[in-house]
Write an enzyme that holds these catalytic residues in place. Structure first.
Site, mmCIF file in Angstrom:
data_model
loop_
_atom_site.group_PDB
_atom_site.id
_atom_site.type_symbol
_atom_site.label_atom_id
_atom_site.label_comp_id
_atom_site.label_asym_id
_atom_site.label_seq_id
_atom_site.Cartn_x
_atom_site.Cartn_y
_atom_site.Cartn_z
ATOM 1 N N ARG A 59 127.579 -2.123 9.293
ATOM 2 C CA ARG A 59 128.060 -3.348 9.905
ATOM 3 C C ARG A 59 128.232 -3.261 11.452
ATOM 4 O O ARG A 59 129.621 -2.958 11.759
ATOM 5 C CB ARG A 59 129.153 -4.093 9.386
ATOM 6 C CG ARG A 59 129.191 -4.237 7.796
ATOM 7 C CD ARG A 59 130.158 -5.170 7.286
ATOM 8 N NE ARG A 59 129.878 -5.507 5.831
ATOM 9 C CZ ARG A 59 130.381 -4.756 4.795
ATOM 10 N NH1 ARG A 59 131.172 -3.414 5.072
ATOM 11 N NH2 ARG A 59 130.589 -4.543 3.499
ATOM 12 N N ARG A 116 122.641 -2.322 10.550
ATOM 13 C CA ARG A 116 122.494 -3.701 10.536
ATOM 14 C C ARG A 116 122.664 -4.335 11.805
ATOM 15 O O ARG A 116 123.671 -4.001 12.607
ATOM 16 C CB ARG A 116 123.013 -4.424 9.364
ATOM 17 C CG ARG A 116 122.856 -5.970 9.485
ATOM 18 C CD ARG A 116 123.768 -6.654 8.332
ATOM 19 N NE ARG A 116 125.180 -7.018 8.827
ATOM 20 C CZ ARG A 116 125.927 -7.360 7.991
ATOM 21 N NH1 ARG A 116 125.665 -7.534 6.742
ATOM 22 N NH2 ARG A 116 127.245 -7.290 8.331
ATOM 23 N N GLU A 171 119.201 -12.047 1.960
ATOM 24 C CA GLU A 171 120.572 -12.864 1.513
ATOM 25 C C GLU A 171 120.023 -14.532 1.417
ATOM 26 O O GLU A 171 120.887 -15.119 0.823
ATOM 27 C CB GLU A 171 121.215 -12.751 2.841
ATOM 28 C CG GLU A 171 121.505 -11.204 3.194
ATOM 29 C CD GLU A 171 122.401 -11.194 4.479
ATOM 30 O OE1 GLU A 171 123.635 -11.151 4.327
ATOM 31 O OE2 GLU A 171 121.695 -11.176 5.433
ATOM 32 N N ASN A 203 125.982 -10.742 -1.787
ATOM 33 C CA ASN A 203 127.106 -11.673 -1.635
ATOM 34 C C ASN A 203 126.691 -13.033 -1.064
ATOM 35 O O ASN A 203 126.925 -13.959 -1.661
ATOM 36 C CB ASN A 203 128.261 -11.018 -0.551
ATOM 37 C CG ASN A 203 128.836 -10.019 -1.210
ATOM 38 O OD1 ASN A 203 128.953 -9.626 -2.389
ATOM 39 N ND2 ASN A 203 129.730 -9.037 -0.217
ATOM 40 N N ASP A 204 125.998 -12.934 0.103
ATOM 41 C CA ASP A 204 125.544 -14.280 0.511
ATOM 42 C C ASP A 204 124.337 -14.891 -0.414
ATOM 43 O O ASP A 204 124.297 -15.947 -0.554
ATOM 44 C CB ASP A 204 125.044 -14.056 2.092
ATOM 45 C CG ASP A 204 125.961 -14.281 3.003
ATOM 46 O OD1 ASP A 204 126.883 -14.805 2.752
ATOM 47 O OD2 ASP A 204 125.950 -13.832 4.198
ATOM 48 N N ARG A 241 131.707 -18.891 -1.188
ATOM 49 C CA ARG A 241 132.550 -17.737 -1.724
ATOM 50 C C ARG A 241 133.762 -17.683 -1.282
ATOM 51 O O ARG A 241 134.814 -16.836 -1.859
ATOM 52 C CB ARG A 241 131.681 -16.356 -1.592
ATOM 53 C CG ARG A 241 131.808 -15.947 -0.063
ATOM 54 C CD ARG A 241 130.809 -14.761 0.026
ATOM 55 N NE ARG A 241 131.157 -14.240 1.252
ATOM 56 C CZ ARG A 241 130.103 -13.251 1.821
ATOM 57 N NH1 ARG A 241 129.063 -12.862 1.359
ATOM 58 N NH2 ARG A 241 130.627 -12.506 2.984
ATOM 59 N N CYS A 290 123.099 -4.096 -1.565
ATOM 60 C CA CYS A 290 124.473 -4.053 -1.170
ATOM 61 C C CYS A 290 125.525 -5.089 -1.219
ATOM 62 O O CYS A 290 124.804 -6.177 -1.158
ATOM 63 C CB CYS A 290 124.629 -3.304 0.409
ATOM 64 S SG CYS A 290 123.956 -4.660 1.565
#
Length: 750
Positions: free
Chosen positions: A471, A507, A606, A629-630, A640, A677
């Protein structure tokens, strides 16, 4: 025209000091104080509210009904007085009754008063009450009058302890066991004895006898503070590189800030002692913090707060920092907040964990704590009101949980859990050099997610294959200015050097929404997760993206550059970002600059819309990384971060697993590498399901590598595939229970 006070500030302070030092009951002296303040401020009403038993209680008044004293009480979330106490900041209103927080109390008789000005009464860093003046006319109180009231409140704070001791019903500490929930800021599990980070620094002398002497005292103390900060930076040990170093350098800059020093000098000019002037600036800083939501700016204010505390220790003769005290061998430091430099003050051999009322994963102290591998739980509401020095504490940095004064059976169970965790850590460490291969011989790629240089040491510690998600935005978020190409190049070079032979998947910056950079103007969004962020922002600010491209090309010269874009929702967005990258690749070549030996470009998946554009996307990308996650929150329209929705929708639902199976099948058919991920990849049961869908590359937090590797080394994939296929095509609402039973039946460690 402003209303003039009857006496100068120094004269008033001396008059108040004489009143408070006079013999007699504290209540009688407080009654005289409100009379003097009302006359001095030319106000019809002056009232003092103090906090007792968790409520604001009217302790004295000049102007309101005398019968209301000790009878009028309100909660800290009630009325304007409650607002002042809760937010620790002054409020000045010409028409107080029109304010939405105005709470009318008929027993006080205050309905005839229009204007109100109130300031918090702060003692040893805590709000202990509120000082209020009121007028019948709609009066605009001046800034000078507000400052005068703040100074009076500081002097008044000296009487609070005597008043509470003199009247019955003082609150007592809560000594029962307590389970406190917060946010996991740095992983780990520990138990120990609570140590309050800062025994309360109490300013006893507020009124200056000789202003010139106070100026000299402040000059001497500030010079000592700066020497202390310089020494601390020279011996910062494990936090002396990367983001930690930048944070500490910014901290030193504030110690030399002239504006901060000038505000303290102004306090002395008004008649305060040097330490009282520092305390007044500190109170102002805390008030500003309640109005600032930007995480970077709050961190900067916390640095100033830390410096003020250090300066107070020097002025009060408490020259040893809290960390210099002798710690028990199992100390759990408890604080409202903590600066990164304060953490470094502590002897790391005795420090087991850290618990904070405030904090965030990107807060400076959390970044430094992760570098030092200290478990941290933050955002624990009401922490300091419930913990006492010496309390037994259990800190679960994995789940964001704090157990205060646990019962004997709970303490025993948690002790066993800690021992079990340590045994498992040793067991996972023994697997470090073992291959991540299933029973049927399938090789699985296990990568870590990272965002800090400190994370990269986990590659060798865990035996991970590489960094599946780096990140890059954290490097931007800890700085006060935009890092230019040379700065970014140096940083990314250190990342690839520290990673060694391990591949790193960079990323591009995922900023915007709720991650606004301090040097980039943001705006309020109702749904920041779905707003102007990530690739959307980057394409609108192409210079930001191209600077990052050039830095990454420079940093990976002679090596492989793996690069992916976040939050691509349409193939056209990928094309636009790729075009910008191609321009910089061509620019590098024209300039004859060194180039990466190989460039692989992919995207995060995502946003669900991209699934229905998969064939077109797969013709363009070298790889896809699923951001679970997204993807899940967009798939289910479920925030979330909303605790009420926690656990309602999950990756083991047929809808989510079917979508993932579609993506994996499409990538496999096109010969495009696909990985995942996200938090799901780091939980053994969920990771098992992902492997059953056909994923052969997953990325997770470093602490999850061992448990997931242990799981997959006991897994036979053909047997799992045969079990999952009918479940995915059936009508079950959730696969968690059958998958758990499958693992138990086959002896798979989950």
């Amino acid at each position: 025209m402003s209303v003039r006070r009857q006496t100068g500030p120094r004269t008033l302070l001396r008059q108040l000091r004489e009143l408070m030092a006079a013999p007699g009951e504290a209540q009688h002296r407080l009654n005289q104080v409100v009379q003097v303040v009302a006359a001095n401020m030319v106000a019809e009403v002056c009232s003092v509210y103090l906090i007792r038993d968790g409520l604001l209680e009217l302790f004295a008044t000049e102007g309101l009904n005398a019968e209301a004293v000790h009878n009028t009480k309100m909660r800290l979330d009630e009325g304007l007085v409650g607002l002042i106490a809760r937010e620790a900041r002054p409020i000045s209103l010409a028409d107080a009754q029109s304010h939405s927080r105005f709470s009318y109390r008929p027993e006080t008789g205050e309905e005839i008063y229009s204007s109100l000005m109130g300031v918090p009464v702060v003692r040893a860093g805590r709000v202990v009450g509120v000082l209020v003046v009121q007028n019948r006319t709609r009066r605009q109180y001046t800034e000078d009058e507000t400052e005068a009231m703040q100074t009076i409140a500081m002097v008044l704070a000296e009487m609070v302890e005597a008043l509470l001791a003199e009247t019955a019903g003082g609150g007592t500490a809560n000594l029962v066991p307590a389970r406190l929930e917060g946010s996991a800021l740095a992983e780990g599990l520990a138990s120990g004895i609570a140590v309050l980070h800062r025994p309360r620094l109490v300013v006893e002398r507020h009124v200056a006898d000789d202003v010139a002497v106070e100026y000299d005292r402040l000059d001497t103390a500030v010079a000592e503070l700066r020497r202390e900060v310089d020494r601390m930076l020279q011996s910062s040990g494990g936090a002396s590189t990367g983001e930690s170093r930048e944070i500490l350098e910014a901290y030193r800059m504030f110690a030399y800030d002239r504006g901060w020093f000038n505000r303290m000098q102004a306090g002395i000019t008004s008649g305060l002692t040097a330490e009282a002037a520092v305390e007044r600036v500190q109170i102002e800083t805390r008030a500003r913090m309640t109005e600032i939501h930007d995480p970077y700016l709050r961190e900067r204010l916390l640095d100033i707060e830390d410096l003020a505390n250090r300066l107070l220790r020097i002025l009060l003769g408490a020259t040893d920092a809290p960390g210099a005290r002798e710690l028990p061998p199992d100390a759990v430091v408890v604080a409202r907040h903590l600066g990164p430099a304060e953490l470094l003050d502590y002897d790391q051999t005795g420090l087991k964990a850290l618990v904070l009322e405030e904090g965030a994963p990107t807060s400076h102290v959390a970044i430094v704590a992760r570098a030092l591998q200290i478990p941290v739980v933050g955002r624990v509401d009401g922490l300091l009101e419930q913990v006492e020095p010496g309390d037994p504490v259990v800190v679960d940095g994995d789940r964001g949980l704090v157990l205060l004064r646990p019962t004997a059976d709970v303490a025993e169970a948690m002790g066993a859990a800690i021992l079990l965790r340590e045994a498992r850590v040793a067991e996972y460490a023994a697997l470090k050099d073992e291959p991540a291969v299933t029973l049927d011989g399938t090789r699985i790629e296990l990568n870590i997610n990272a965002g800090l240089l400190a994370d990269l040491v986990q590659l060798d510690k865990t035996g991970a294959d590489g960094v599946g998600l780096y990140r890059t935005e954290l490097h931007f978020m800890v700085r006060s200015t935009l890092p230019h190409v040379a700065t970014q190049t140096e940083f990314y070079s250190q990342v690839v050097n520290d990673a060694g032979d391990h591949p790193v998947m960079f990323r591009t910056v995922d900023i915007g929404g709720d991650k606004v950079l301090p040097y980039m103007r943001g705006y309020e969004e109702e749904n920041p997760a779905m707003g102007w962020r990530a690739i959307r922002l980057a394409l609108d600010r192409p210079a930001l993206l191209r600077m990052q491209f050039r830095a990454l090309l420079n940093a990976t010269a002679g090596r492989t550059l793996n690069l992916m874009f976040p939050m691509i929702a349409e193939v056209a967005e990928f094309d636009a970002a790729r075009e910008l990258l191609d321009r910089d690749i061509a620019r590098q070549r024209r300039a004859g600059l060194p180039m990466p030996s190989e460039i692989n470009v992919g995207t995060m998946l995502e946003v669900p819309s991209l699934v229905w554009q998969l064939p077109a996307l797969l013709r363009r990308v070298d790889f896809i990384s699923i951001g679970s996650n997204d993807l899940l929150q967009f798939l289910f329209a479920s925030d979330r971060g909303n605790s009420r929705l926690e656990g309602r929708y999950e990756i083991l639902s047929p809808a989510a697993l079917s979508l993932l199976r579609q993506v994996v099948s499409g990538c496999d058919a096109a010969g495009v590498k696909v990985s995942l991920c996200g938090e799901a990849a780091g939980r053994p049961l969920e990771a098992m399901a992902l492997l059953g869908l056909g994923l052969r590359s997953i990325s997770m937090s470093a602490g999850s590598i061992g448990p997931v590797k242990q799981m997959l080394r006991g897994l036979d994939l053909p047997t799992l595939n045969a079990f999952m296929s009918p479940l995915l095509d059936g009508d079950m609402s959730n696969l968690r229970e059958p998958l758990t039973q499958f693992a138990q039946d086959h002896g798979i460690a989950i």
